[in-house]
Write a protein that holds these residues in place. Structure first.
Motif, PDB file in Angstrom:
ATOM      1  N   LYS A 275       0.840  -1.193   0.000  1.00 22.39           N
ATOM      2  CA  LYS A 275       0.000   0.000   0.000  1.00 22.39           C
ATOM      3  C   LYS A 275       0.877   1.246   0.000  1.00 22.39           C
ATOM      4  O   LYS A 275       2.072   1.201   0.335  1.00 22.39           O
ATOM      5  N   VAL A 276       0.273   2.367  -0.392  1.00 21.49           N
ATOM      6  CA  VAL A 276       0.995   3.639  -0.423  1.00 21.49           C
ATOM      7  C   VAL A 276       1.228   4.104   1.007  1.00 21.49           C
ATOM      8  O   VAL A 276       0.294   4.263   1.784  1.00 21.49           O
ATOM      9  N   LYS A 277       2.499   4.328   1.339  1.00 20.53           N
ATOM     10  CA  LYS A 277       2.863   4.759   2.685  1.00 20.53           C
ATOM     11  C   LYS A 277       2.973   6.272   2.782  1.00 20.53           C
ATOM     12  O   LYS A 277       2.402   6.894   3.684  1.00 20.53           O
ATOM     13  N   ASP A 278       3.702   6.892   1.876  1.00 23.69           N
ATOM     14  CA  ASP A 278       3.884   8.341   1.861  1.00 23.69           C
ATOM     15  C   ASP A 278       3.746   8.837   0.429  1.00 23.69           C
ATOM     16  O   ASP A 278       4.121   8.140  -0.523  1.00 23.69           O
ATOM     17  N   VAL A 279       3.221  10.058   0.295  1.00 21.49           N
ATOM     18  CA  VAL A 279       2.983  10.634  -1.026  1.00 21.49           C
ATOM     19  C   VAL A 279       3.633  12.013  -1.106  1.00 21.49           C
ATOM     20  O   VAL A 279       3.463  12.847  -0.218  1.00 21.49           O
ATOM     21  N   SER A 280       4.384  12.249  -2.170  1.00 21.24           N
ATOM     22  CA  SER A 280       4.889  13.582  -2.477  1.00 21.24           C
ATOM     23  C   SER A 280       4.256  14.024  -3.786  1.00 21.24           C
ATOM     24  O   SER A 280       3.396  13.351  -4.338  1.00 21.24           O
ATOM     25  N   GLN A 281       4.684  15.153  -4.298  1.00 24.48           N
ATOM     26  CA  GLN A 281       4.033  15.713  -5.479  1.00 24.48           C
ATOM     27  C   GLN A 281       4.200  14.833  -6.716  1.00 24.48           C
ATOM     28  O   GLN A 281       3.252  14.626  -7.479  1.00 24.48           O
ATOM     29  N   PHE A 282       5.404  14.272  -6.899  1.00 23.72           N
ATOM     30  CA  PHE A 282       5.680  13.538  -8.136  1.00 23.72           C
ATOM     31  C   PHE A 282       6.052  12.061  -7.914  1.00 23.72           C
ATOM     32  O   PHE A 282       6.315  11.356  -8.875  1.00 23.72           O
ATOM     33  N   SER A 283       6.080  11.607  -6.692  1.00 16.87           N
ATOM     34  CA  SER A 283       6.427  10.214  -6.409  1.00 16.87           C
ATOM     35  C   SER A 283       5.766   9.764  -5.117  1.00 16.87           C
ATOM     36  O   SER A 283       5.241  10.585  -4.352  1.00 16.87           O
ATOM     37  N   SER A 284       5.799   8.454  -4.892  1.00 16.79           N
ATOM     38  CA  SER A 284       5.187   7.899  -3.676  1.00 16.79           C
ATOM     39  C   SER A 284       6.019   6.724  -3.186  1.00 16.79           C
ATOM     40  O   SER A 284       6.680   6.027  -3.959  1.00 16.79           O
ATOM     41  N   THR A 285       5.946   6.504  -1.864  1.00 14.46           N
ATOM     42  CA  THR A 285       6.614   5.360  -1.249  1.00 14.46           C
ATOM     43  C   THR A 285       5.579   4.278  -0.976  1.00 14.46           C
ATOM     44  O   THR A 285       4.532   4.543  -0.385  1.00 14.46           O
ATOM     45  N   VAL A 286       5.899   3.054  -1.417  1.00 10.50           N
ATOM     46  CA  VAL A 286       5.002   1.909  -1.234  1.00 10.50           C
ATOM     47  C   VAL A 286       5.569   1.012  -0.147  1.00 10.50           C
ATOM     48  O   VAL A 286       6.742   0.606  -0.197  1.00 10.50           O
ATOM     49  N   GLN A 287       4.745   0.705   0.854  1.00  8.65           N
ATOM     50  CA  GLN A 287       5.133  -0.232   1.897  1.00  8.65           C
ATOM     51  C   GLN A 287       4.682  -1.620   1.475  1.00  8.65           C
ATOM     52  O   GLN A 287       3.490  -1.867   1.275  1.00  8.65           O
ATOM     53  N   LEU A 288       5.614  -2.543   1.332  1.00  3.13           N
ATOM     54  CA  LEU A 288       5.305  -3.889   0.862  1.00  3.13           C
ATOM     55  C   LEU A 288       4.679  -4.721   1.972  1.00  3.13           C
ATOM     56  O   LEU A 288       4.913  -4.489   3.164  1.00  3.13           O
ATOM     57  N   ILE A 289       3.899  -5.721   1.570  1.00  2.00           N
ATOM     58  CA  ILE A 289       3.311  -6.619   2.564  1.00  2.00           C
ATOM     59  C   ILE A 289       4.374  -7.516   3.192  1.00  2.00           C
ATOM     60  O   ILE A 289       4.108  -8.185   4.195  1.00  2.00           O
ATOM     61  N   SER A 290       5.568  -7.532   2.614  1.00  2.00           N
ATOM     62  CA  SER A 290       6.671  -8.297   3.207  1.00  2.00           C
ATOM     63  C   SER A 290       7.400  -7.514   4.280  1.00  2.00           C
ATOM     64  O   SER A 290       8.353  -8.028   4.884  1.00  2.00           O
ATOM     65  N   ASP A 291       6.972  -6.272   4.549  1.00  2.00           N
ATOM     66  CA  ASP A 291       7.541  -5.491   5.642  1.00  2.00           C
ATOM     67  C   ASP A 291       7.123  -6.140   6.968  1.00  2.00           C
ATOM     68  O   ASP A 291       5.942  -6.410   7.197  1.00  2.00           O
ATOM     69  N   ILE A 292       8.094  -6.386   7.830  1.00  2.00           N
ATOM     70  CA  ILE A 292       7.811  -7.094   9.086  1.00  2.00           C
ATOM     71  C   ILE A 292       7.161  -6.198  10.134  1.00  2.00           C
ATOM     72  O   ILE A 292       6.888  -6.644  11.247  1.00  2.00           O
ATOM     73  N   ASP A 293       6.906  -4.945   9.809  1.00  2.00           N
ATOM     74  CA  ASP A 293       6.231  -4.028  10.726  1.00  2.00           C
ATOM     75  C   ASP A 293       4.821  -4.552  11.013  1.00  2.00           C
ATOM     76  O   ASP A 293       3.983  -4.653  10.120  1.00  2.00           O
ATOM     77  N   ARG A 294       4.533  -4.902  12.260  1.00  2.00           N
ATOM     78  CA  ARG A 294       3.237  -5.470  12.618  1.00  2.00           C
ATOM     79  C   ARG A 294       2.110  -4.443  12.555  1.00  2.00           C
ATOM     80  O   ARG A 294       0.934  -4.795  12.600  1.00  2.00           O
ATOM     81  N   ALA A 295       2.478  -3.171  12.441  1.00  2.00           N
ATOM     82  CA  ALA A 295       1.445  -2.147  12.258  1.00  2.00           C
ATOM     83  C   ALA A 295       0.963  -2.098  10.808  1.00  2.00           C
ATOM     84  O   ALA A 295       0.000  -1.412  10.492  1.00  2.00           O
ATOM     85  N   ASN A 296       1.645  -2.854   9.941  1.00  2.00           N
ATOM     86  CA  ASN A 296       1.276  -2.905   8.532  1.00  2.00           C
ATOM     87  C   ASN A 296       0.147  -3.922   8.368  1.00  2.00           C
ATOM     88  O   ASN A 296       0.351  -5.053   7.949  1.00  2.00           O
ATOM     89  N   ARG A 297      -1.083  -3.516   8.717  1.00  2.00           N
ATOM     90  CA  ARG A 297      -2.213  -4.440   8.760  1.00  2.00           C
ATOM     91  C   ARG A 297      -3.177  -4.226   7.605  1.00  2.00           C
ATOM     92  O   ARG A 297      -3.413  -3.100   7.183  1.00  2.00           O
TER      93      ARG A 297
END
Length: 290
Positions: A160-182
């Motif tokens: 899912k999209v984690k952070d958004v800027s004007q011309f690009s975005s950061t995607v957090q993968l489901i393989s991220d071990i962060d347990r808050a990534n629900r």
């Protein structure tokens, strides 16, 4: 001595041995041409072999053709059966589609949780230190990208999209071990089972799904997809297949390991989804997909 020469059998044997030794010595020399006895022997052996080889090849070919015909016959039966099943399934799908359209028209429903728009994007950056956690795409706010939008490939959900800027975005993968990534998910089947995607086991390359009700039987190979109940994700985005299910310590819920449907390691192009149906304000509280 006369008695020796009078023994014709012995003389014939010695002459044969001498002739044989001479022929052997002659055949062992380097020669450009074979002698006529050698040619006669090779031609005779080749002629006899051809006599037996042709009928043998014919018989072997006949039985091979029979086996091929039998295989083709069995395959044809199997394909005809599958074709009949496909025709029957197509009819059922058409009937269900028409019935669904009628019901939606009667209920005046124009949107469903499964409907979403897609924006194609290109992966432009991925840090080796965070390879299994984040990647950067070339679409941002100017392209309509918003935080928490689901990101997929043609095979399934990747994050899912984690952070958004004007011309690009950061995607957090489901393989991220962060347990808050629900993510709110559902195990598809006769009895659907809802749960949460929250975690990843790197050593087993499996997504962790928790809080599955213990009274629902989950089998290996069942499809897991997004439930659409988290508020931002569309329903029906494929996550993966069940690999293993274990009960929790108290036996109240189950935890499943899921094999991801999409390749999380090699990703070049992605699709960012925007769900059409919006969450109604007075609905019961749903699970946040953050």
């Amino acid at each position: 001595m006369p008695q020796f020469f009078s023994n014709k059998k012995l003389i014939l044997l010695l002459a044969s041995i001498i002739l044989l030794v001479a022929l052997i010595g002659l055949s062992m020399r380097d020669r450009d041409k074979l002698t006529w006895p050698e040619q006669l022997m090779k031609d005779s052996v080749g002629w006899v072999q051809s006599i037996f080889t042709k009928p043998a090849d014919y018989v072997a070919g006949f039985f091979e053709n029979v086996r091929d015909i039998n295989r083709v016959y069995e395959e044809n039966k199997r394909l005809k059966k599958q074709l009949d099943e496909y025709a029957s399934l197509s009819v059922k799908v058409s009937e269900l589609t028409l019935e669904n359209e009628d019901l939606r028209e009667q209920a005046n429903i124009d949107e469903t949780l499964r409907e979403y728009k897609v924006r194609n994007a290109l992966v432009i950056a991925r840090s080796p230190e965070e390879w299994h956690q984040f990647l950067t795409i070339d679409k941002g706010q100017k392209d309509g990208i918003e935080k928490n939008m689901a990101v997929i490939t043609n095979k399934g959900l990747i994050g899912k999209v984690k952070d958004v800027s004007q011309f690009s975005s950061t995607v957090q993968l489901i393989s991220d071990i962060d347990r808050a990534n629900r993510i709110s998910a559902v195990v598809e089947g006769n009895d659907r089972a809802f749960g949460l995607i929250e975690g990843y086991q790197t050593e087993k390359k499996a997504i962790v799904m928790t809080k599955i009700p213990s009274d629902v039987e989950i089998k290996k190979g069942q499809i897991v997809a997004t439930s659409g109940l988290g508020g931002t994700f569309p329903r029906g985005l494929v996550i993966g297949k069940i690999k293993k299910v274990t009960p929790d310590d108290y036996g109240l819920t189950q935890t499943a390991l899921i094999e991801p449907a999409a390749d999380l390691y090699d990703v070049d192009h992605v699709m960012v989804t925007e769900r059409i149906a919006q969450t109604i304000g007075n609905e019961p509280e749903q699970v946040e997909e953050e």
